[in-house]
Design a protein around this motif. Structure first.
Motif, mmCIF file in Angstrom:
data_model
loop_
_atom_site.group_PDB
_atom_site.id
_atom_site.type_symbol
_atom_site.label_atom_id
_atom_site.label_comp_id
_atom_site.label_asym_id
_atom_site.label_seq_id
_atom_site.Cartn_x
_atom_site.Cartn_y
_atom_site.Cartn_z
ATOM 1 N N PHE A 41 0.837 -1.191 0.016
ATOM 2 C CA PHE A 41 0.019 -0.057 -0.062
ATOM 3 C C PHE A 41 0.733 1.164 0.076
ATOM 4 O O PHE A 41 0.145 2.175 -0.338
ATOM 5 C CB PHE A 41 -0.924 -0.053 1.030
ATOM 6 N N SER A 42 2.115 1.011 0.183
ATOM 7 C CA SER A 42 3.017 2.184 0.249
ATOM 8 C C SER A 42 3.049 2.783 -1.091
ATOM 9 O O SER A 42 3.600 3.991 -1.258
ATOM 10 C CB SER A 42 4.386 2.118 0.990
ATOM 11 N N LYS A 43 2.631 2.066 -2.261
ATOM 12 C CA LYS A 43 2.901 2.473 -3.650
ATOM 13 C C LYS A 43 1.565 3.414 -3.901
ATOM 14 O O LYS A 43 1.465 3.868 -5.241
ATOM 15 C CB LYS A 43 2.924 1.207 -4.482
ATOM 16 N N ALA A 44 0.678 3.507 -3.112
ATOM 17 C CA ALA A 44 -0.494 4.191 -3.312
ATOM 18 C C ALA A 44 -0.403 5.563 -3.087
ATOM 19 O O ALA A 44 -1.065 6.375 -2.322
ATOM 20 C CB ALA A 44 -1.861 3.672 -2.759
ATOM 21 N N THR A 45 0.505 6.329 -3.840
ATOM 22 C CA THR A 45 0.883 7.636 -3.757
ATOM 23 C C THR A 45 0.627 8.444 -4.886
ATOM 24 O O THR A 45 0.237 8.073 -6.000
ATOM 25 C CB THR A 45 2.273 7.770 -3.150
ATOM 26 N N GLU A 46 0.564 9.740 -4.867
ATOM 27 C CA GLU A 46 0.282 10.579 -5.817
ATOM 28 C C GLU A 46 1.401 10.574 -7.007
ATOM 29 O O GLU A 46 1.245 10.862 -8.213
ATOM 30 C CB GLU A 46 0.297 12.016 -5.709
ATOM 31 N N ASP A 47 2.512 10.102 -6.575
ATOM 32 C CA ASP A 47 3.678 9.847 -7.591
ATOM 33 C C ASP A 47 3.757 8.492 -8.488
ATOM 34 O O ASP A 47 4.384 8.363 -9.385
ATOM 35 C CB ASP A 47 5.084 9.888 -6.818
ATOM 36 N N ASN A 48 2.815 7.697 -8.142
ATOM 37 C CA ASN A 48 2.576 6.339 -9.063
ATOM 38 C C ASN A 48 1.708 6.610 -9.825
ATOM 39 O O ASN A 48 0.403 6.746 -9.856
ATOM 40 C CB ASN A 48 1.832 5.165 -7.926
ATOM 41 N N VAL A 49 2.170 6.823 -11.416
ATOM 42 C CA VAL A 49 1.188 7.035 -12.354
ATOM 43 C C VAL A 49 0.211 5.940 -12.539
ATOM 44 O O VAL A 49 -0.755 6.086 -12.849
ATOM 45 C CB VAL A 49 2.186 7.033 -13.635
ATOM 46 N N VAL A 50 0.393 4.639 -12.545
ATOM 47 C CA VAL A 50 -0.532 3.603 -12.780
ATOM 48 C C VAL A 50 -1.696 3.736 -11.560
ATOM 49 O O VAL A 50 -2.846 3.739 -12.212
ATOM 50 C CB VAL A 50 0.007 2.228 -12.513
ATOM 51 N N TYR A 51 -1.410 3.935 -10.312
ATOM 52 C CA TYR A 51 -2.193 4.069 -9.132
ATOM 53 C C TYR A 51 -3.130 5.543 -9.750
ATOM 54 O O TYR A 51 -4.372 5.152 -9.388
ATOM 55 C CB TYR A 51 -1.806 4.444 -8.137
ATOM 56 N N ASN A 52 -2.752 6.312 -10.067
ATOM 57 C CA ASN A 52 -3.478 7.586 -10.529
ATOM 58 C C ASN A 52 -4.320 7.521 -11.671
ATOM 59 O O ASN A 52 -5.426 8.111 -11.750
ATOM 60 C CB ASN A 52 -2.544 8.826 -10.588
ATOM 61 N N HIS A 53 -3.907 6.625 -12.558
ATOM 62 C CA HIS A 53 -4.617 6.288 -13.887
ATOM 63 C C HIS A 53 -6.066 5.561 -13.446
ATOM 64 O O HIS A 53 -7.015 5.923 -13.989
ATOM 65 C CB HIS A 53 -3.902 5.637 -14.853
ATOM 66 N N TYR A 54 -5.628 4.472 -12.543
ATOM 67 C CA TYR A 54 -6.948 3.867 -11.955
ATOM 68 C C TYR A 54 -7.697 4.595 -11.171
ATOM 69 O O TYR A 54 -8.984 4.419 -11.469
ATOM 70 C CB TYR A 54 -6.389 2.633 -10.967
ATOM 71 N N LYS A 55 -7.063 5.533 -10.345
ATOM 72 C CA LYS A 55 -8.071 6.228 -9.344
ATOM 73 C C LYS A 55 -8.903 7.090 -10.277
ATOM 74 O O LYS A 55 -10.115 7.169 -10.129
ATOM 75 C CB LYS A 55 -7.050 7.115 -8.504
ATOM 76 N N LYS A 56 -8.247 7.847 -11.166
ATOM 77 C CA LYS A 56 -9.056 8.800 -12.120
ATOM 78 C C LYS A 56 -10.226 8.014 -12.777
ATOM 79 O O LYS A 56 -11.279 8.355 -13.020
ATOM 80 C CB LYS A 56 -8.293 9.302 -13.303
ATOM 81 N N LEU A 57 -9.930 6.846 -13.475
ATOM 82 C CA LEU A 57 -11.068 5.976 -14.199
ATOM 83 C C LEU A 57 -12.016 5.366 -13.277
ATOM 84 O O LEU A 57 -13.110 5.609 -13.660
ATOM 85 C CB LEU A 57 -9.946 4.848 -14.730
ATOM 86 N N LEU A 58 -11.838 4.973 -12.035
ATOM 87 C CA LEU A 58 -12.623 4.309 -11.108
ATOM 88 C C LEU A 58 -13.408 5.668 -10.627
ATOM 89 O O LEU A 58 -14.725 5.463 -10.376
ATOM 90 C CB LEU A 58 -12.012 3.670 -10.035
ATOM 91 N N ASN A 59 -12.854 6.672 -10.512
ATOM 92 C CA ASN A 59 -13.753 7.814 -9.919
ATOM 93 C C ASN A 59 -14.742 8.436 -11.020
ATOM 94 O O ASN A 59 -15.733 8.696 -10.539
ATOM 95 C CB ASN A 59 -12.836 8.948 -9.474
ATOM 96 N N THR A 60 -14.184 8.384 -12.473
ATOM 97 C CA THR A 60 -14.916 8.665 -13.436
ATOM 98 C C THR A 60 -16.155 7.682 -13.667
ATOM 99 O O THR A 60 -17.374 8.169 -13.872
ATOM 100 C CB THR A 60 -14.143 9.028 -14.744
ATOM 101 N N ARG A 61 -15.797 6.425 -13.228
ATOM 102 C CA ARG A 61 -16.819 5.467 -13.760
ATOM 103 C C ARG A 61 -18.000 5.625 -12.547
ATOM 104 O O ARG A 61 -19.147 5.467 -12.925
ATOM 105 C CB ARG A 61 -16.127 3.836 -13.653
ATOM 106 N N GLU A 62 -17.436 5.969 -11.229
ATOM 107 C CA GLU A 62 -18.669 6.118 -10.305
ATOM 108 C C GLU A 62 -19.504 7.462 -10.646
ATOM 109 O O GLU A 62 -20.754 7.335 -10.425
ATOM 110 C CB GLU A 62 -17.976 6.243 -8.986
ATOM 111 N N ARG A 63 -18.835 8.280 -11.108
ATOM 112 C CA ARG A 63 -19.624 9.622 -11.347
ATOM 113 C C ARG A 63 -20.719 9.372 -12.401
ATOM 114 O O ARG A 63 -21.632 9.907 -12.256
ATOM 115 C CB ARG A 63 -18.459 10.580 -11.946
ATOM 116 N N TYR A 64 -20.277 8.570 -13.487
ATOM 117 C CA TYR A 64 -21.423 8.341 -14.376
ATOM 118 C C TYR A 64 -21.706 6.608 -14.436
ATOM 119 O O TYR A 64 -21.830 6.167 -15.575
ATOM 120 C CB TYR A 64 -20.732 8.572 -15.765
ATOM 121 N N LEU A 65 -22.075 6.040 -13.277
ATOM 122 C CA LEU A 65 -22.065 4.727 -13.003
ATOM 123 C C LEU A 65 -23.030 4.077 -14.195
ATOM 124 O O LEU A 65 -23.053 3.162 -14.769
ATOM 125 C CB LEU A 65 -22.203 4.452 -11.757
ATOM 126 N N SER A 66 -24.322 4.761 -14.129
ATOM 127 C CA SER A 66 -25.477 3.965 -14.913
ATOM 128 C C SER A 66 -25.044 3.972 -16.459
ATOM 129 O O SER A 66 -25.453 2.742 -16.841
ATOM 130 C CB SER A 66 -26.841 4.831 -14.646
#
Length: 181
Positions: A41-66
Motif C-alpha cells: 500500500f505504500s505504492k498508493a501515492t500521488e507519484d504512482n502513475v498507474v495508481y493515479n490512472h486507475y483512481k481517475k478511471l474508477l472515480n469517473t466510472r462512479e460519477r457516471y455509473l449508470s
C-alpha cells in the motif's frame, strides 16, 4: 489503454489484486508460490502513475455509473493505424464519449459525435477540462500519450448532477426499475 477500455466498458470491471498499484506477478501455478506478493500500500501515492490512472478511471466510472454499467457502446472513430479508439456510451438518453490513445506520443484527433454544435463537454478524466462541440458534432482534442494516461472521457456539462438527481428520484420510488422501462 487496457485499463481504460475495461473500466469504461459495460458491466463490472475486474481489477486483479495489486494491478492498480503497478504490481506484477506470475500465475503462481508454475512456481507453487502465490500469484502476487503482499499488497504494498505504500505504492498508493500521488507519484504512482498507474495508481493515479486507475483512481481517475474508477472515480469517473462512479460519477457516471449508470451509463458505464448499463449503457450501449458504439465505436465512432479510430483504428490501429490512427492509434486511438473513440466510442460513445449511451444509457437512457445520456451519452458519454471515451477516447483512448494507444500511442506513446500525444495524438490530435477530431471525431464526429452525436453531440450538438455549441454543447459544452467536460473531460471527467482530465480535471473537467471543457470542450465546445464544433460544427456537425465534431470534437477536437489532444489525447495525451499512453504513458500519461492517454484517456479522455467527455460528458455534457452537468450530466453528473442530472444522473444524481435521477438516482435520488429512483431511491424515493423503489418500484422504478431502470432496466425494465
Amino acid at each position: 489503454a487496457a485499463a481504460s477500455l475495461q473500466i469504461t466498458d459495460k458491466g463490472i470491471p475486474v481489477v486483479y489484486y495489486g494491478e492498480e498499484l503497478g504490481m506484477t506477478g506470475l500465475n503462481g501455478m508454475e512456481n507453487k508460490d502465490g500469484n502476487r506478493y503482499d499488497m504494498d500500500f505504500s505504492k498508493a501515492t500521488e507519484d504512482n502513475v498507474v495508481y493515479n490512472h486507475y483512481k481517475k478511471l474508477l472515480n469517473t466510472r462512479e460519477r457516471y455509473l449508470s451509463v458505464f454499467a448499463k449503457g450501449d457502446r458504439k465505436t465512432i472513430a479510430g483504428s490501429d493505424e490512427e492509434q486511438f479508439s473513440a466510442f460513445e456510451r449511451n444509457y437512457n438518453g445520456h451519452t458519454l464519449l471515451t477516447l483512448i490513445n494507444v500511442s506513446d506520443e500525444a495524438n490530435n484527433v477530431t471525431v464526429k459525435t452525436s453531440f450538438k454544435e455549441g454543447e459544452v463537454l467536460v473531460d471527467a478524466y482530465n480535471n473537467d477540462k471543457e470542450y465546445v462541440v464544433l460544427k456537425d458534432g465534431e470534437v477536437a482534442i489532444e489525447l495525451a500519450g499512453m504513458q500519461e494516461g492517454g484517456t479522455a472521457i467527455l460528458a455534457p456539462k452537468g450530466l453528473d448532477e442530472e444522473l444524481d438527481k435521477e438516482d435520488d428520484n429512483n431511491k424515493d420510488n423503489p418500484s422504478i426499475d431502470d432496466d425494465n422501462k
